[in-house]
Structure formats: C-alpha cells, structure tokens
Design an enzyme around this catalytic site. Structure first.
Site, PDB file in Angstrom:
ATOM      1  N   LYS A  22       0.849  -1.216   0.000  1.00 42.75           N
ATOM      2  CA  LYS A  22       0.000   0.000   0.000  1.00 42.75           C
ATOM      3  C   LYS A  22       0.871   1.247   0.000  1.00 42.75           C
ATOM      4  O   LYS A  22       0.645   2.179  -0.779  1.00 42.75           O
ATOM      5  CB  LYS A  22      -0.886   0.002   1.251  1.00 42.75           C
ATOM      6  CG  LYS A  22      -1.572   1.321   1.548  1.00 42.75           C
ATOM      7  CD  LYS A  22      -2.468   1.276   2.748  1.00 42.75           C
ATOM      8  CE  LYS A  22      -1.749   1.467   4.035  1.00 42.75           C
ATOM      9  NZ  LYS A  22      -1.443   2.865   4.409  1.00 42.75           N
ATOM     10  N   ASN A  23       1.897   1.255   0.852  1.00 40.02           N
ATOM     11  CA  ASN A  23       2.676   2.484   1.056  1.00 40.02           C
ATOM     12  C   ASN A  23       3.721   2.720  -0.020  1.00 40.02           C
ATOM     13  O   ASN A  23       4.410   3.745  -0.001  1.00 40.02           O
ATOM     14  CB  ASN A  23       3.314   2.493   2.456  1.00 40.02           C
ATOM     15  CG  ASN A  23       2.244   2.679   3.533  1.00 40.02           C
ATOM     16  OD1 ASN A  23       1.097   3.010   3.236  1.00 40.02           O
ATOM     17  ND2 ASN A  23       2.601   2.424   4.769  1.00 40.02           N
ATOM     18  N   ARG A  92      -4.844  10.631   4.836  1.00 39.69           N
ATOM     19  CA  ARG A  92      -3.778  11.632   4.988  1.00 39.69           C
ATOM     20  C   ARG A  92      -2.761  11.566   3.856  1.00 39.69           C
ATOM     21  O   ARG A  92      -2.119  12.536   3.521  1.00 39.69           O
ATOM     22  CB  ARG A  92      -3.036  11.423   6.307  1.00 39.69           C
ATOM     23  CG  ARG A  92      -3.858  11.551   7.545  1.00 39.69           C
ATOM     24  CD  ARG A  92      -2.942  11.524   8.701  1.00 39.69           C
ATOM     25  NE  ARG A  92      -2.025  12.627   8.613  1.00 39.69           N
ATOM     26  CZ  ARG A  92      -0.857  12.603   8.005  1.00 39.69           C
ATOM     27  NH1 ARG A  92      -0.465  11.507   7.382  1.00 39.69           N
ATOM     28  NH2 ARG A  92      -0.096  13.651   7.968  1.00 39.69           N
ATOM     29  N   CYS A 116      -4.788  12.105  12.955  1.00 38.53           N
ATOM     30  CA  CYS A 116      -5.565  10.865  12.921  1.00 38.53           C
ATOM     31  C   CYS A 116      -5.402  10.220  14.296  1.00 38.53           C
ATOM     32  O   CYS A 116      -4.780  10.789  15.193  1.00 38.53           O
ATOM     33  CB  CYS A 116      -5.065   9.959  11.800  1.00 38.53           C
ATOM     34  SG  CYS A 116      -3.465   9.250  12.169  1.00 38.53           S
ATOM     35  N   ARG A 121       0.289  14.194  13.174  1.00 40.75           N
ATOM     36  CA  ARG A 121       0.721  13.959  11.793  1.00 40.75           C
ATOM     37  C   ARG A 121       0.894  15.268  11.003  1.00 40.75           C
ATOM     38  O   ARG A 121       0.296  15.490   9.965  1.00 40.75           O
ATOM     39  CB  ARG A 121      -0.253  13.050  11.061  1.00 40.75           C
ATOM     40  CG  ARG A 121      -0.707  11.796  11.768  1.00 40.75           C
ATOM     41  CD  ARG A 121       0.283  10.666  11.809  1.00 40.75           C
ATOM     42  NE  ARG A 121       0.704  10.159  10.540  1.00 40.75           N
ATOM     43  CZ  ARG A 121       0.094   9.183   9.865  1.00 40.75           C
ATOM     44  NH1 ARG A 121      -1.018   8.675  10.314  1.00 40.75           N
ATOM     45  NH2 ARG A 121       0.600   8.735   8.726  1.00 40.75           N
ATOM     46  N   ASP A 304       4.651   0.262  12.141  1.00 37.20           N
ATOM     47  CA  ASP A 304       3.405  -0.318  11.616  1.00 37.20           C
ATOM     48  C   ASP A 304       3.217  -1.770  12.022  1.00 37.20           C
ATOM     49  O   ASP A 304       2.183  -2.364  11.715  1.00 37.20           O
ATOM     50  CB  ASP A 304       3.380  -0.224  10.076  1.00 37.20           C
ATOM     51  CG  ASP A 304       3.227   1.210   9.622  1.00 37.20           C
ATOM     52  OD1 ASP A 304       3.437   1.477   8.427  1.00 37.20           O
ATOM     53  OD2 ASP A 304       2.937   2.079  10.468  1.00 37.20           O
ATOM     54  N   VAL A 326       8.055   6.630  17.040  1.00 40.75           N
ATOM     55  CA  VAL A 326       7.728   7.338  15.789  1.00 40.75           C
ATOM     56  C   VAL A 326       6.490   8.211  15.938  1.00 40.75           C
ATOM     57  O   VAL A 326       6.491   9.378  15.542  1.00 40.75           O
ATOM     58  CB  VAL A 326       7.551   6.341  14.619  1.00 40.75           C
ATOM     59  CG1 VAL A 326       7.154   7.066  13.334  1.00 40.75           C
ATOM     60  CG2 VAL A 326       8.839   5.534  14.408  1.00 40.75           C
ATOM     61  N   ARG A 397      -8.620  -0.654   4.701  1.00 38.67           N
ATOM     62  CA  ARG A 397      -7.777   0.384   4.092  1.00 38.67           C
ATOM     63  C   ARG A 397      -6.435  -0.199   3.652  1.00 38.67           C
ATOM     64  O   ARG A 397      -5.828   0.271   2.709  1.00 38.67           O
ATOM     65  CB  ARG A 397      -7.506   1.511   5.102  1.00 38.67           C
ATOM     66  CG  ARG A 397      -8.721   2.287   5.508  1.00 38.67           C
ATOM     67  CD  ARG A 397      -8.351   3.490   6.318  1.00 38.67           C
ATOM     68  NE  ARG A 397      -7.315   4.266   5.656  1.00 38.67           N
ATOM     69  CZ  ARG A 397      -6.831   5.405   6.145  1.00 38.67           C
ATOM     70  NH1 ARG A 397      -7.270   5.882   7.288  1.00 38.67           N
ATOM     71  NH2 ARG A 397      -5.898   6.064   5.499  1.00 38.67           N
TER      72      ARG A 397
HETATM   73  C1  EPZ Z   1       4.284   6.825   6.497  1.00 34.76           C
HETATM   74  O1  EPZ Z   1       3.517   7.851   7.113  1.00 34.76           O
HETATM   75  C2  EPZ Z   1       3.354   5.632   6.353  1.00 34.76           C
HETATM   76  N1  EPZ Z   1       2.228   5.992   5.479  1.00 34.76           N
HETATM   77  C3  EPZ Z   1       2.851   5.209   7.732  1.00 34.76           C
HETATM   78  O2  EPZ Z   1       2.044   4.051   7.549  1.00 34.76           O
HETATM   79  C4  EPZ Z   1       4.055   4.852   8.596  1.00 34.76           C
HETATM   80  O3  EPZ Z   1       3.609   4.497   9.887  1.00 34.76           O
HETATM   81  C5  EPZ Z   1       5.016   6.050   8.669  1.00 34.76           C
HETATM   82  O4  EPZ Z   1       5.392   6.448   7.332  1.00 34.76           O
HETATM   83  C6  EPZ Z   1       6.279   5.734   9.457  1.00 34.76           C
HETATM   84  O5  EPZ Z   1       6.938   4.653   8.868  1.00 34.76           O
HETATM   85  C7  EPZ Z   1       2.422   6.018   4.146  1.00 34.76           C
HETATM   86  O6  EPZ Z   1       3.513   5.760   3.643  1.00 34.76           O
HETATM   87  C8  EPZ Z   1       1.228   6.366   3.304  1.00 34.76           C
HETATM   88  P1  EPZ Z   1       6.322  10.184   8.627  1.00 34.76           P
HETATM   89  P2  EPZ Z   1       4.089   9.366   7.157  1.00 34.76           P
HETATM   90  O7  EPZ Z   1       6.161  11.455   7.872  1.00 34.76           O
HETATM   91  O8  EPZ Z   1       4.931   9.633   5.979  1.00 34.76           O
HETATM   92  C9  EPZ Z   1       6.518  13.455  12.027  1.00 34.76           C
HETATM   93  C10 EPZ Z   1       0.152   2.691   7.795  1.00 34.76           C
HETATM   94  O9  EPZ Z   1      -0.337   2.127   8.769  1.00 34.76           O
HETATM   95  N2  EPZ Z   1       6.403  14.444  10.931  1.00 34.76           N
HETATM   96  O10 EPZ Z   1       7.510   9.320   8.330  1.00 34.76           O
HETATM   97  O11 EPZ Z   1       2.931  10.246   7.428  1.00 34.76           O
HETATM   98  C11 EPZ Z   1       5.247  12.624  12.187  1.00 34.76           C
HETATM   99  O12 EPZ Z   1       4.317  13.281  13.007  1.00 34.76           O
HETATM  100  C12 EPZ Z   1       0.652   4.118   7.919  1.00 34.76           C
HETATM  101  O13 EPZ Z   1       0.296   2.168   6.655  1.00 34.76           O
HETATM  102  C13 EPZ Z   1       6.456  15.803  11.249  1.00 34.76           C
HETATM  103  O14 EPZ Z   1       6.585  16.184  12.417  1.00 34.76           O
HETATM  104  O15 EPZ Z   1       5.019   9.293   8.439  1.00 34.76           O
HETATM  105  C14 EPZ Z   1       5.772  11.355  12.821  1.00 34.76           C
HETATM  106  O16 EPZ Z   1       5.882  11.534  14.219  1.00 34.76           O
HETATM  107  C15 EPZ Z   1       0.424   4.682   9.306  1.00 34.76           C
HETATM  108  N3  EPZ Z   1       6.356  16.712  10.236  1.00 34.76           N
HETATM  109  C16 EPZ Z   1       7.173  11.205  12.216  1.00 34.76           C
HETATM  110  O17 EPZ Z   1       7.514  12.489  11.675  1.00 34.76           O
HETATM  111  C17 EPZ Z   1       6.213  16.335   8.927  1.00 34.76           C
HETATM  112  O18 EPZ Z   1       6.137  17.231   8.057  1.00 34.76           O
HETATM  113  C18 EPZ Z   1       7.263  10.182  11.082  1.00 34.76           C
HETATM  114  O19 EPZ Z   1       6.221  10.512  10.179  1.00 34.76           O
HETATM  115  C19 EPZ Z   1       6.148  14.957   8.625  1.00 34.76           C
HETATM  116  C20 EPZ Z   1       6.257  14.026   9.639  1.00 34.76           C
END
Ligand code: EPZ
Length: 418
Positions: A22-23, A92, A116, A121, A304, A326, A397
């Site tokens: 998916k990702n 998102r 969420c 996020r 995840d 995370v 999802r």
């Molecule tokens: C991706 O989310 C995945 N989703 C998530 O999978 C996964 O849990 C996550 O990466 C971590 O591996 C997709 O790829 C669609 P991040 P993402 O930006 O990109 C903070 C699932 O279950 N952050 O790496 O949104 C954020 O709050 C989903 O399939 C900021 O502060 O995660 C988090 O604490 C859930 N500012 C950390 O970084 C930003 O601008 C990592 O988030 C961006 C992120």
C-alpha cells in the site's frame, strides 16, 4: 458497517501470497500525475486507500483502467488542481499529490490533512522543503495553496526522516531546475520503489535507500510500466500471526530483506524463521518468550508492526517493554487488548506488557489500520468464544482480502454485515 468474527484456537498452517505494498503504491500512483501517457502498474493491491487516491485523482482529470491487480493511469488532461477536503480527510496520504501537482501544474490546492488516531501527523517538513524549492505556500481555510512557476533544486535537511515527506520532495524535484540534495531522508523500501519507478520515467535520482538522495532535474518524463514491491507490513502481520497461533506458515512473494527488523525480534520469541529468496517460513514457538522492542525508522523495528507484536507479547510468558518512538499516540489498541484480558501498563511512549499466556474472546473495536490488525491476531488465539472486531473499514484500508487469506490458513474467521 461490517465486523469480523473469529473463533480462536486454530493454529495457522499452509502458505499465503503477499499483495503489493500500500505504502509504495500510493506515492507511485501519485507520481503518474507528473506526465501524460499511459502508465501500467502491476501488483497494485485492491484496498480502500488505493480507491480513495484514485477518486481524488479522477477529480483532477486523471483516467484509470484496472484489471485485477493491474492499474493503468493516464494524466494527459489534468483540468483541476484541487484535492477536496471530503476525500482528503479520509486519507492523509493525499498529501502525496502536492509535490507532483506542483511539479506538473505549477499550482496545487490540497486540503491540509488533519491528524488521525495515532497522532497529529503534521506536514510542516513537506511545506518547508517545497518553499525552499521556490514554492509560494499559503494556508487558507484549511487548504494548502501552493504556487511555483518552476521549482528549483535546493539543499534540504529533514529534521525527522519523514517517509511521505521524502517521497513528496523526490516527486517535486525530478523536473525542478537544477539539483536537489535531500539530507536525513527516510530510507524505507517504499521510497526505493518510488525512485525506481521515477527512474523508469526518465528521472535522474541517486542515493534512494540511504539518508542522502540526489535528484538532478530533467526537462521531460515519460509514462512507464512498474511492478510494486510486496507489502512488508502485510507479510510481517502474517508472520506474527503464525507465531501467535503456534502454527507453521509459508509467506510467499515477500522480500525477507525488508523484514530484518521484525525477523530478529520474532526469532528471539523462540519462533523458527527460515527466509528463502522471496519467501519466509515461520514456525510458532511454544512457549512464546517475552521480547522488548523499540520502533524506529527503517531498517529498525517498524512502527506499523508494533500493535501486532504487542498482541503476541500478551500471550508470552514474562514481561516485555514496547517503546513507540515514531508516533505520539500509537497505543490505542491497548484498551481493546485489555478487554481481552491483557495486562498492559502505559507510561508515556512505553508500554509494559505482562505476558499472560492467553487472551479471552470479547467484542472489540478497531480504531486505526494497524490496531485493527492486532485485534484480529488476538482473536485468532482468544479463548472462551468468538471475538468480534467492529469498524473493520480501518482494516480494509490496508489489507487485501485479509479474512479470506486467514481462512485459507485454517482460521475460523468470517465477515458479518451489521
Ligand atoms: C508513512 O507515514 C506511512 N504511510 C505510515 O504508515 C508509517 O507508519 C510512517 O510512514 C512511518 O513509517 C504512508 O507511507 C502512506 P512520517 P508518514 O512522515 O509519511 C513526524 C500505515 O499504517 N512528521 O515518516 O505520514 C510525524 O508526526 C501508515 O500504513 C512531522 O513532524 O510518516 C511522525 O511523528 C500509518 N512533520 C514522524 O515524523 C512532517 O512534516 C514520522 O512521520 C512529517 C512528519
């Protein structure tokens, strides 16, 4: 809303085929906005989130054709650049449309994704990086308004190795003017898969999979064919299920090299893990040894899979400490596991799990995608009757035909309309 009912106690036996990730599929589909022509994407999982990004892109003018797990995508005639709130709020990952729209179209209006269940996020790092590339970004009535005549290459450092942030900037940079250097980039396999597809389109990208990615902007891209990598989180979910039910499962069509973080911890529980090429065989341990985990960006233990591993620790024989580094609120599944007899103490981002050796059936409620997976795993071993997992639209999802796959492994599991 549907619910899934599980009669626990059956050890899982046999083999299961893993679907496309998916990702990886989500950013790869978004990348089809970067150019006209027909892209052909293979091993695209049939999931709610894939349906959602398709609906949003259709509103922008993209045309889709699909046959089983093959998706063809054409963005010759984009006529809108606005991703509406009513769709973005359901997923998102719609933020992934921002980079490619800005690169192709010079403008984009994306509803600011809300938080969420698992955390706030924010997308501040995405916006800061695009601004560094010359985009004019304003927030207006809940929408991100972005404009740029032509993005220019920049040197960008991510405070946090954000996965979709890295993907968004890669897609924005492939036709930017000049060179973009992404430091402290995320290293997930899904990022490498997107980079591979972008190179097939003619992009000049190096360093994907490391924390430093270099993108030299090119003038034109072309449509391509790409096969999406297998879903490491789906594979890990089935591996943990095999361990939990003390069964023996062959996970087919996966990438063991994407699962080293999990395999090391699963082996410590006493499970027998045999990776071979594109498959991994897992034989469940009896008893289950308690193991501490700490979630980290790739290649560390994946956040995840944290909820799923916690379900396994609930039936282990001692105490285990689970640290979530995370996301700030990714223990929502704990209250539901407690309803099934689990003993878990939460202190900030740490959960201390007292292995009870068993769980008891109960009606429980899914709250987010991976939490619902952990409740389903708990149901597979729960004693004393049937476990009902409600609100399983969360599950749909991110898992393709999950109850069918579990049933084929011998689980007593079915879906009921409510
Ligand atoms: C991706 O989310 C995945 N989703 C998530 O999978 C996964 O849990 C996550 O990466 C971590 O591996 C997709 O790829 C669609 P991040 P993402 O930006 O990109 C903070 C699932 O279950 N952050 O790496 O949104 C954020 O709050 C989903 O399939 C900021 O502060 O995660 C988090 O604490 C859930 N500012 C950390 O970084 C930003 O601008 C990592 O988030 C961006 C992120």
């Amino acid at each position: 809303m549907d619910k899934i009912v599980i009669q626990g106690g059956n050890p899982l036996r046999g083999s299961v085929e893993i679907s496309g990730a998916k990702n990886a599929a989500l950013p790869i589909i978004a990348a089809c906005l970067l150019t006209g022509g027909w892209h052909r994407l293979n091993r695209v999982p049939r999931l709610r989130d894939i349906h959602t990004i398709r609906r949003i892109m259709e509103k922008l003018g993209t045309v889709f054709r699909d046959q089983d797990n093959v998706l063809e995508v054409n963005s010759d005639n984009l006529f809108l650049h606005k991703a509406p709130y009513e769709l973005v709020k359901t997923m998102r990952a719609s933020i992934l449309l921002l980079g490619p729209l800005l690169a192709r179209y010079g403008r984009a209006e994306i509803s600011l994704p809300g938080g969420c269940a698992i955390g706030a996020r924010p997308v501040n790092l995405h916006l800061k990086a695009l601004a560094a590339m010359g985009a004019d970004i304003t927030l207006d009535h809940g929408y991100i308004n972005a404009r740029a005549k032509r993005l220019k290459g920049a040197e960008i450092f991510f405070d946090i190795p954000t996965v979709t942030g890295t993907e968004n900037i890669m897609m924005a940079a492939v036709t930017a003017h000049g060179r973009t250097l992404l430091k402290n980039a995320a290293k997930e396999p899904e990022i490498q898969d997107l980079a591979k597809m972008l190179r097939a389109m003619g992009a000049d990208i190096e360093g994907d999979g490391t924390d430093s990615i270099v993108i030299n902007g090119v003038d034109a891209l072309a449509a391509c064919e790409h096969t999406v990598i297998p879903d490491r989180i789906e594979a890990g979910t089935f591996m943990i299920a095999a361990a939990m039910t003390r069964g023996e499962v062959e996970v087919l069509g996966c990438r063991p090299d994407h699962l080293t973080g999990l395999m090391e911890k699963l082996a410590s529980t006493g499970a027998r893990i045999v990776p071979q090429g594109d498959r991994v065989t897992v034989k469940g341990p009896d008893p289950v040894e308690s193991v501490d985990i700490k979630t980290m960006p790739y290649p560390g233990f994946p956040t995840d899979l944290q909820a799923q591993f916690m379900a396994l620790m609930c039936i282990a024989k001692d105490w285990s400490m689970i640290r979530e580094t995370v996301f700030e609120n990714r223990f929502i599944h704990v209250s539901e596991l407690r309803r099934m007899g689990a003993e878990i103490d939460i202190n900030g981002n740490q959960a201390l799990v007292k292995g009870k050796g068993e769980l008891l059936s109960a009606p429980v409620m899914a709250t987010d995608l991976r939490a619902s997976a952990s409740l389903l795993l708990a149901g597979l071993v729960a004693k004393g009757g049937n476990t009902e997992v409600q609100r399983i639209y969360h599950l749909d999802r991110g898992y393709e035909a999950i109850e069918k796959k579990f049933r084929e492994l011998g689980a007593a599991i079915w879906r009921e309309q409510t």
